[in-house]
Motif scaffolding. Structure first.
Motif, PDB file in Angstrom:
ATOM      1  N   ALA A   1       0.761  -1.256   0.059  1.00 53.87           N
ATOM      2  CA  ALA A   1       0.022   0.082   0.090  1.00 53.87           C
ATOM      3  C   ALA A   1       0.809   1.448  -0.110  1.00 53.87           C
ATOM      4  N   GLY A   2       2.016   1.203   0.686  1.00 48.16           N
ATOM      5  CA  GLY A   2       2.975   2.386   0.601  1.00 48.16           C
ATOM      6  C   GLY A   2       3.847   2.304  -0.652  1.00 48.16           C
ATOM      7  N   VAL A   3       3.905   1.329  -1.610  1.00 49.89           N
ATOM      8  CA  VAL A   3       4.595   1.476  -2.554  1.00 49.89           C
ATOM      9  C   VAL A   3       3.852   1.911  -3.856  1.00 49.89           C
ATOM     10  N   LEU A   4       2.652   1.596  -4.184  1.00 47.90           N
ATOM     11  CA  LEU A   4       1.744   1.706  -5.106  1.00 47.90           C
ATOM     12  C   LEU A   4       1.513   3.239  -5.501  1.00 47.90           C
ATOM     13  N   PRO A   5       1.193   3.905  -4.313  1.00 50.62           N
ATOM     14  CA  PRO A   5       0.852   5.433  -4.996  1.00 50.62           C
ATOM     15  C   PRO A   5       2.087   6.080  -5.441  1.00 50.62           C
ATOM     16  N   PRO A   6       3.450   6.222  -5.005  1.00 45.26           N
ATOM     17  CA  PRO A   6       4.442   6.800  -5.754  1.00 45.26           C
ATOM     18  C   PRO A   6       4.880   6.256  -7.065  1.00 45.26           C
ATOM     19  N   LEU A   7       4.459   4.882  -7.080  1.00 48.90           N
ATOM     20  CA  LEU A   7       4.687   4.004  -8.248  1.00 48.90           C
ATOM     21  C   LEU A   7       3.972   4.398  -9.359  1.00 48.90           C
ATOM     22  N   ALA A   8       2.688   4.646  -9.062  1.00 49.01           N
ATOM     23  CA  ALA A   8       1.511   5.006  -9.886  1.00 49.01           C
ATOM     24  C   ALA A   8       1.673   6.560 -10.566  1.00 49.01           C
ATOM     25  N   ALA A   9       2.207   7.305  -9.511  1.00 53.58           N
ATOM     26  CA  ALA A   9       2.609   8.863 -10.031  1.00 53.58           C
ATOM     27  C   ALA A   9       3.828   8.712 -11.137  1.00 53.58           C
ATOM     28  N   LEU A  10       4.708   7.861 -10.766  1.00 53.65           N
ATOM     29  CA  LEU A  10       5.994   7.600 -11.702  1.00 53.65           C
ATOM     30  C   LEU A  10       5.637   7.238 -12.962  1.00 53.65           C
ATOM     31  N   ALA A  11       4.619   6.081 -12.930  1.00 58.58           N
ATOM     32  CA  ALA A  11       4.377   5.442 -14.120  1.00 58.58           C
ATOM     33  C   ALA A  11       3.525   6.574 -14.967  1.00 58.58           C
ATOM     34  N   THR A  12       2.686   7.726 -14.490  1.00 55.41           N
ATOM     35  CA  THR A  12       1.961   8.642 -15.023  1.00 55.41           C
ATOM     36  C   THR A  12       3.013   9.495 -15.775  1.00 55.41           C
ATOM     37  N   LEU A  13       4.022  10.022 -14.905  1.00 55.83           N
ATOM     38  CA  LEU A  13       5.078  10.861 -15.379  1.00 55.83           C
ATOM     39  C   LEU A  13       5.624  10.355 -16.603  1.00 55.83           C
ATOM     40  N   ASP A  14       5.720   9.022 -16.746  1.00 57.36           N
ATOM     41  CA  ASP A  14       6.771   8.180 -17.707  1.00 57.36           C
ATOM     42  C   ASP A  14       5.794   8.037 -18.906  1.00 57.36           C
ATOM     43  N   VAL A  15       4.577   8.377 -19.036  1.00 59.36           N
ATOM     44  CA  VAL A  15       3.535   8.336 -20.223  1.00 59.36           C
ATOM     45  C   VAL A  15       4.165   9.130 -21.484  1.00 59.36           C
ATOM     46  N   GLY A  16       4.368  10.467 -21.149  1.00 65.61           N
ATOM     47  CA  GLY A  16       5.141  11.165 -22.234  1.00 65.61           C
ATOM     48  C   GLY A  16       6.029  10.662 -22.738  1.00 65.61           C
ATOM     49  N   HIS A  17       7.102  10.269 -21.865  1.00 63.76           N
ATOM     50  CA  HIS A  17       8.256   9.812 -22.277  1.00 63.76           C
ATOM     51  C   HIS A  17       8.251   8.381 -23.289  1.00 63.76           C
ATOM     52  N   MET A  18       7.518   7.763 -22.764  1.00 64.04           N
ATOM     53  CA  MET A  18       7.481   6.320 -23.293  1.00 64.04           C
ATOM     54  C   MET A  18       6.489   6.663 -24.862  1.00 64.04           C
ATOM     55  N   ALA A  19       5.751   7.489 -24.669  1.00 58.97           N
ATOM     56  CA  ALA A  19       4.852   7.887 -26.201  1.00 58.97           C
ATOM     57  C   ALA A  19       5.959   8.327 -26.947  1.00 58.97           C
ATOM     58  N   LEU A  20       6.942   9.135 -26.707  1.00 55.98           N
ATOM     59  CA  LEU A  20       8.165   9.548 -27.508  1.00 55.98           C
ATOM     60  C   LEU A  20       8.884   8.516 -27.927  1.00 55.98           C
ATOM     61  N   HIS A  21       8.973   7.560 -27.265  1.00 54.85           N
ATOM     62  CA  HIS A  21       9.937   6.152 -27.739  1.00 54.85           C
ATOM     63  C   HIS A  21       8.968   5.325 -28.796  1.00 54.85           C
ATOM     64  N   VAL A  22       7.634   5.371 -28.615  1.00 57.06           N
ATOM     65  CA  VAL A  22       6.821   4.546 -29.369  1.00 57.06           C
ATOM     66  C   VAL A  22       6.765   5.448 -30.792  1.00 57.06           C
ATOM     67  N   ALA A  23       6.521   6.746 -30.580  1.00 61.99           N
ATOM     68  CA  ALA A  23       6.604   7.597 -31.932  1.00 61.99           C
ATOM     69  C   ALA A  23       7.747   7.680 -32.439  1.00 61.99           C
ATOM     70  N   GLY A  24       8.853   7.594 -31.884  1.00 58.92           N
ATOM     71  CA  GLY A  24      10.281   7.764 -32.623  1.00 58.92           C
ATOM     72  C   GLY A  24      10.497   6.547 -33.154  1.00 58.92           C
ATOM     73  N   LEU A  25      10.331   5.375 -32.514  1.00 55.91           N
ATOM     74  CA  LEU A  25      10.641   4.160 -33.309  1.00 55.91           C
ATOM     75  C   LEU A  25       9.677   3.712 -34.231  1.00 55.91           C
ATOM     76  N   SER A  26       8.427   4.328 -34.440  1.00 55.42           N
ATOM     77  CA  SER A  26       7.572   4.219 -35.427  1.00 55.42           C
ATOM     78  C   SER A  26       8.215   5.050 -36.741  1.00 55.42           C
ATOM     79  N   PHE A  27       8.602   6.236 -36.258  1.00 55.89           N
ATOM     80  CA  PHE A  27       8.946   7.150 -37.513  1.00 55.89           C
ATOM     81  C   PHE A  27      10.194   6.337 -37.904  1.00 55.89           C
ATOM     82  N   LEU A  28      11.132   5.924 -37.412  1.00 53.54           N
ATOM     83  CA  LEU A  28      12.416   5.070 -37.747  1.00 53.54           C
ATOM     84  C   LEU A  28      11.920   3.915 -38.675  1.00 53.54           C
ATOM     85  N   GLY A  29      10.754   3.435 -38.556  1.00 50.25           N
ATOM     86  CA  GLY A  29      10.124   2.319 -39.491  1.00 50.25           C
ATOM     87  C   GLY A  29      10.292   0.917 -38.569  1.00 50.25           C
TER      88      GLY A  29
END
Length: 283
Positions: free
Chosen positions: A192-220
């Motif tokens: 219960a003490g691990v999940l809240p900060p982990l959820a916030a970290l995962a949300t912060l990483d959405v944009g970062h990973m979206a750049l990865h997905v788009a970047g790799l798709s751009f490269l084919g």
């Protein structure tokens, strides 16, 4: 009551985040609806209206194949964010499992797992993802796996640090003295003490990973045409950049807005879920 709630929202930082959080929620809604929210078929080719300007029928115009850009952007949100959600699920599962195992057991297990994390953390995530795709092959599934394997180590270290701090709490020590197994202690008292900060970290990483997905798709290397995806749209439009720059601007703007919105959403969640920050603010 309403005034006090408004002041409290401002103090917790949600006031400045109201607009980006709303934008992030709209993007999530569009991603969930996907083609149902698109005004046209995103894959329908109509060469008679290629490069059509903005109009009531096509609000953002059409591309070189006469496909509606707005429809492709909306459907692309589902593709991009769907891949991000899948990658994040794998990252959180791996990070939580390895970090919990390392923090709860300690000793040689902790040392071996942390050295493994160090190996993955020595290489930049995008470079490591490129290497893994080279080993696995191209395609969306392999891109998701590569992104997950290039990000899990950071999550594992975060979880380990949280577990090491939480397992020294009095109620956790009492459970261990009572004979509870490390797995039971973690599930019942530490998780219960691990999940809240982990959820916030995962949300912060959405944009970062979206750049990865788009970047790799751009490269084919990721999503392949004609599937609607923001990186694919930029790749297809780059040939026409000097004559039809908006074909590149629209998906690029979608990526930028999504990254900024989800970063702000992550900040808002962190402010709400971080007990240390809340305690410091006296809330």
């Amino acid at each position: 009551m309403r005034l006090s709630e408004s002041l409290k929202a401002t103090r917790t930082g949600l006031g400045p985040f109201a607009v980006p959080v709303a934008v992030a929620l709209v993007i999530l809604l569009l991603a969930l609806l996907g083609p149902l929210a698109a005004p046209h078929d995103p894959l329908a080719v109509n060469l008679t209206v290629r490069f059509a300007p903005s109009s009531l029928v096509h609000p953002l115009g059409t591309d070189h194949l006469g496909r509606d850009i707005l429809s492709r952007l909306i459907t692309g949100a589902q593709t991009t964010l769907g891949a991000v959600a899948a990658a994040l699920a794998l990252v959180v599962a791996l990070g939580l499992g390895v970090g919990a195992l390392s923090g709860m057991i300690g000793g040689r297990t902790d040392a071996v797992l942390m050295r493994l994390c160090d190996v993955f953390l020595t290489v930049p995530t995008f470079v490591l993802a490129l290497f893994l795709i080279g080993a696995f092959g191209t395609g969306l599934v392999n891109v998701i796996a590569a992104i997950a394997l290039s990000h899990w180590a950071w999550y594992a270290r975060i979880v380990r640090g949280l577990v090491l701090e939480l397992k020294t709490r009095d109620y956790v020590l009492a459970a261990r003295i009572a004979g509870a197994s490390p797995a039971a202690v973690f599930i019942e008292h530490v998780l219960a003490g691990v999940l809240p900060p982990l959820a916030a970290l995962a949300t912060l990483d959405v944009g970062h990973m979206a750049l990865h997905v788009a970047g790799l798709s751009f490269l084919g290397l990721g999503v392949q045409p004609p599937t609607a995806e923001w990186g694919v749209m930029i790749n297809e439009a780059r040939t026409f950049f000097w004559t039809r720059p908006l074909l590149v601007v629209w998906p690029g703007l979608a990526i930028a807005v999504a990254v900024l919105a989800f970063n702000q959403l992550g900040d808002a969640l962190r402010d709400r879920l971080d007990p240390t920050l809340v305690a410091e603010r006296g809330l």
